[in-house]
Structure formats: structure tokens, C-alpha cells
Enzyme design. Structure first.
Site, PDB file in Angstrom:
ATOM      1  N   ILE A 154       5.292   2.340  -7.177  1.00 17.69           N
ATOM      2  CA  ILE A 154       3.970   2.488  -7.772  1.00 17.69           C
ATOM      3  C   ILE A 154       3.263   3.825  -7.468  1.00 17.69           C
ATOM      4  O   ILE A 154       2.192   4.158  -7.902  1.00 17.69           O
ATOM      5  CB  ILE A 154       3.084   1.142  -7.254  1.00 17.69           C
ATOM      6  CG1 ILE A 154       2.856   1.160  -5.688  1.00 17.69           C
ATOM      7  CG2 ILE A 154       3.649   0.100  -7.794  1.00 17.69           C
ATOM      8  CD1 ILE A 154       1.929   0.150  -5.292  1.00 17.69           C
TER       9      ILE A 154
ATOM     10  N   TYR B 134      -3.687   1.905   8.409  1.00 19.56           N
ATOM     11  CA  TYR B 134      -3.509   0.837   7.459  1.00 19.56           C
ATOM     12  C   TYR B 134      -4.801   0.304   6.608  1.00 19.56           C
ATOM     13  O   TYR B 134      -4.846   0.446   5.280  1.00 19.56           O
ATOM     14  CB  TYR B 134      -2.734  -0.421   8.171  1.00 19.56           C
ATOM     15  CG  TYR B 134      -2.620  -1.582   7.472  1.00 19.56           C
ATOM     16  CD1 TYR B 134      -1.948  -1.685   6.053  1.00 19.56           C
ATOM     17  CD2 TYR B 134      -3.475  -2.730   7.470  1.00 19.56           C
ATOM     18  CE1 TYR B 134      -1.686  -2.957   5.284  1.00 19.56           C
ATOM     19  CE2 TYR B 134      -3.190  -3.966   6.846  1.00 19.56           C
ATOM     20  CZ  TYR B 134      -2.631  -3.844   5.640  1.00 19.56           C
ATOM     21  OH  TYR B 134      -2.619  -5.173   4.796  1.00 19.56           O
TER      22      TYR B 134
END
Length: 293
Positions: A37, A125
Site C-alpha cells: 500500500i 508507531y
């Protein structure tokens, strides 16, 4: 209605495939090998080829500690990837359902986090996931961002499977007791996403935006482990005694990335908008033998 699922080999992606198949949806599910992606050209090509009405993005970089070193990769998958998907969806008139995380919050609040609370991710993250959220929302008006927490399931790596594996080889385990959240069954996340997809597919006015979806009741990792091993003992998974569990603090178990002390998400907005109740993680644990692989 056709659905395109990315991250098909992940915990939620795996469950999405099962449920889409069982429910007779027209869908395509692509693994990271089949669709990166972060590659905008590949994303545009895939969306043009399959012509989905809805894209469900279950792809993510979730190695919380490794993200501190692999920052470029984390941002490529968690920020650039969702942006590519949202743009391709918009260009083709499709909606996007995107999974995010409790790590967008600092985790130092009292009570539960609502969708309107200030975000303040503490590591790469969380920061990369927040920027992914922001990109999706800015690019495509027809979006649902679903923040979740403490995901577990029969497929992939997660806390439940780790506990079962370690408990079979150790007599004692130290489990962090000063972090609290809502364990969330991957199958319930998949079901929630498909409930939203059905709402859209049947022509209802869809209240696009950001929502929280996680499990109840809230509990600590230590408490969660106690529940897991109670089911392990009940199912007689071991040929030995279950391990003794010792409560430890976050300080006792240092990690490269800071974990939120409070991952408790308020899921009332989703329930009010779509009638989707929080994940019943206790029921999901009753089939404990299915996690033993």
C-alpha cells in the site's frame, strides 16, 4: 457492492476474509505481497482493476518497538499507505474504512478516551498511525477511522497466543499490571467493519468520521492473563500446571517504545451511530483451544 481488503494476512484481515466469504460478499482480499500500500502506483492500479465500492484497510506496521528503529518503514505503511488508499478510493468514488489505534493518545488520562480527546502519541508507531488517520480524513470525505486496542485472535501474533505458548514452558510469568485497556477480538473488529459496510451498502446515510471500537470490561494485562489461563486450565490444554502469575510494573519491564498506561476507549459513539456493541472478549476466550497454534 464490492469490497477490497488490504492486509489480508493480518489478524483482522484474516477474519474479514472468513466473514466476507460466509456472508456472500463480492470481495477481493490482498496480502502485502500482493499489494504494497505504500506504492501509490500499485494502489492506483489495483483499485482501477478491481473497482471496489469500499476499501477496508487492515494493513499496518504494528511492531511497536521495532518502529523506533524502522521509522521510514513505519511511516510508509501507516501514513503513506492509507493516504494512497484514500486518494485512490476518492478518485474511484469509493469509501474507505481504516483501522487505527489507541496509541494515538498519550495514555496518561483518567477515565476513558473519547474520539474528541486530544491526541499525543508517545512513539513512532502511534505518530505514524495518527498521521495516517489525518491523511485519510483530509483526502476522502467518505471515511470511517476505527480506533481499536489490544487486538487478539486465532491468526497471527498476539498476547493470548504468547501467553499460551509461554505458559506451556514456564512455571512463572511476570505480567504488567499497571496498564489498562479493553482486549478486542479480531473477529469482532471484522464484524464491526462489515456492519458499517452493510449500513453504507443499503443506502443509509452514513455518519462518516472517527470512532472507537474495543472490548469491555476494561482490565489490566495481568488481569487479562488471569482470564486466559483460567480458560487454559478449564480446557486442559497443558500436561502441566498453569504458571504462577506475578504482577509487575511497566518500570519492571522496560521496552524501546513507551506503552500507554491507559488504553481505555469510550465506544459509545459507535454504538449510538451504528448499534455496534463493544467487543465481548470474555466470550471470545471461551474457545481458547483455537488459539493454541
Amino acid at each position: 457492492m464490492k469490497i477490497l481488503v488490504t492486509g489480508a494476512n493480518g489478524q483482522v484481515g484474516y477474519c474479514l476474509q472468513q466473514q466476507l466469504r460466509e456472508q456472500g460478499w463480492d470481495f477481493v482480499a490482498l496480502t502485502r505481497t500482493e499489494l504494497d500500500i505504500s506504492d501509490s502506483v500499485a494502489v492506483n492500479s489495483a483499485v482501477a482493476q478491481y473497482q471496489p465500492d469500499i476499501i477496508i484497510n487492515a494493513a499496518a506496521y504494528t511492531a511497536v518497538d521495532k518502529a523506533e528503529q524502522e521509522q521510514a518503514l513505519a511511516y510508509a505503511i501507516n501514513r503513506d499507505g492509507p493516504a494512497n488508499l484514500a486518494r485512490a478510493a476518492k478518485d474511484n468514488g469509493a469509501a474507505i474504512l481504516h483501522i487505527s489505534t489507541d496509541y494515538v493518545f498519550a495514555g496518561d488520562a483518567t477515565g476513558t478516551y473519547s474520539e474528541n480527546d486530544p491526541t499525543a502519541p508517545q512513539g513512532v508507531y502511534g505518530k505514524s498511525k495518527l498521521e495516517g488517520e489525518e491523511a485519510v480524513a483530509a483526502i476522502n470525505d467518505k471515511h470511517i477511522i476505527l480506533r481499536t486496542a489490544w487486538v487478539f485472535g486465532e491468526h497471527g501474533n498476539n498476547f493470548v497466543k504468547t501467553m499460551i505458548r509461554l505458559g506451556n514452558s514456564r512455571d512463572t510469568l511476570g505480567i504488567v499490571a499497571d496498564q489498562e485497556g479493553g482486549p478486542t477480538y479480531a473477529g469482532d473488529i471484522a464484524n464491526a467493519l462489515l456492519s458499517i459496510a452493510k449500513h453504507y451498502a443499503t443506502g443509509n446515510t452514513t455518519p462518516w468520521g472517527t470512532y472507537h471500537y474495543a472490548g469491555l470490561p476494561h482490565i489490566s494485562w495481568f488481569g487479562f492473563a488471569q482470564h486466559i489461563f483460567a480458560q487454559v486450565e478449564k480446557a486442559a490444554l497443558y500436561n502441566k500446571a498453569i504458571p504462577q502469575l506475578n504482577a509487575i510494573t511497566t518500570a519492571d519491564y522496560p521496552t524501546p517504545a513507551k506503552r500507554p498506561a491507559n488504553s481505555k476507549l469510550d465506544c459509545s459513539k459507535l454504538e449510538n451511530a451504528f448499534g455496534i456493541a463493544p467487543s465481548d472478549w470474555q466470550s471470545a476466550l471461551k474457545n481458547i483451544s483455537t488459539y493454541n497454534s
